[in-house]
Design a protein around this motif. Structure first.
Motif, PDB file in Angstrom:
ATOM      1  N   LEU A 114       0.859  -1.180   0.000  1.00 10.86           N
ATOM      2  CA  LEU A 114       0.000   0.000   0.000  1.00 10.86           C
ATOM      3  C   LEU A 114       0.901   1.239   0.000  1.00 10.86           C
ATOM      4  N   VAL A 120      -6.399   4.130  -4.603  1.00 14.83           N
ATOM      5  CA  VAL A 120      -6.929   2.891  -4.051  1.00 14.83           C
ATOM      6  C   VAL A 120      -8.447   2.843  -4.167  1.00 14.83           C
ATOM      7  N   VAL A 140      -5.788   3.453   4.131  1.00 13.02           N
ATOM      8  CA  VAL A 140      -5.415   4.213   2.932  1.00 13.02           C
ATOM      9  C   VAL A 140      -4.809   5.555   3.345  1.00 13.02           C
ATOM     10  N   ALA A 145      -1.982   7.265   0.725  1.00 12.48           N
ATOM     11  CA  ALA A 145      -2.552   6.915  -0.584  1.00 12.48           C
ATOM     12  C   ALA A 145      -3.838   7.714  -0.785  1.00 12.48           C
ATOM     13  N   LEU A 147      -7.886   7.597  -1.811  1.00 11.54           N
ATOM     14  CA  LEU A 147      -9.107   6.827  -2.007  1.00 11.54           C
ATOM     15  C   LEU A 147      -9.812   7.336  -3.258  1.00 11.54           C
TER      16      LEU A 147
END
Length: 190
Positions: A114, A120, A140, A145, A147
């Motif tokens: 991740l 993601v 996340v 990262a 979403l």
């Protein structure tokens, strides 16, 4: 999605306390043809979200996420409930309540899978209160990262989970939405 709705009506069982038993085709025994069709539907719904990977929760989310990954040509990462010895010491970790288990469960992901800056897409089996998906969103965020979407096979609209997720400003797609399950009768949203 009519195919999934028909299967719920044929084999799903309401067990009280908001629990719908679908383990004959989703999470204890998996119907690969049905999950493939669901994956294709997720791929159509999220074709423009430009995800780099899919994230789900162990174990019931793996089948739909894997099939969505197949159709989107994306790797699938699942949050583990127990940290194996093969996982690095530093991990992304959160907890979420499990409606079916009746207690909090760990959600653990290795930073190797991740990476920061990745886009993601979250896919899971149920959207009920949104607690598990919120846990995945926290993972996340912890990873740095982005979403880009949330998908669920079955949404129990009467539990209000969608409202808990709308603030993220990403598409939320449920293949089937259930309005109520009173008196053992499953009523779908129009």
């Amino acid at each position: 999605m009519q195919l999934l709705q028909d299967r719920i009506l044929k084999e799903g069982k309401y067990l009280n306390n908001g629990i719908l038993r679908v383990d004959s085709f989703i999470n204890h025994q998996v119907d690969p043809e049905l999950m493939d069709a669901c994956g294709a539907e997720f791929a159509r719904s999220f074709a423009n979200c430009k995800a780099d990977r899919i994230l789900t929760a162990e174990i019931s989310g793996i089948a739909p996420a894997l099939m969505a990954g197949k159709h989107l040509s994306l790797p699938v990462v699942y949050a583990r409930k127990h940290k194996p010895v093969t996982m690095p010491d530093q991990v992304y970790f959160t907890v979420a309540p499990s409606h079916t288990k009746g207690h909090m469960v760990d959600l653990i992901v290795s930073p190797d899978y991740l990476p920061r800056g990745q886009k993601v897409l979250i896919i899971d089996d149920f959207l009920a209160s949104g607690s598990t998906i919120l846990g995945l969103v926290r993972l996340v965020q912890a990873a740095g990262a982005e979403l880009v979407g949330i998908g669920a096979l079955i949404e129990k609209s009467f539990e209000g989970g969608r409202k808990n997720l709308e603030s993220f400003g990403v598409p939320i797609v449920s293949l089937v939405r259930i309005d109520s399950m009173e008196d053992g009768k499953i009523i779908f949203c129009d």
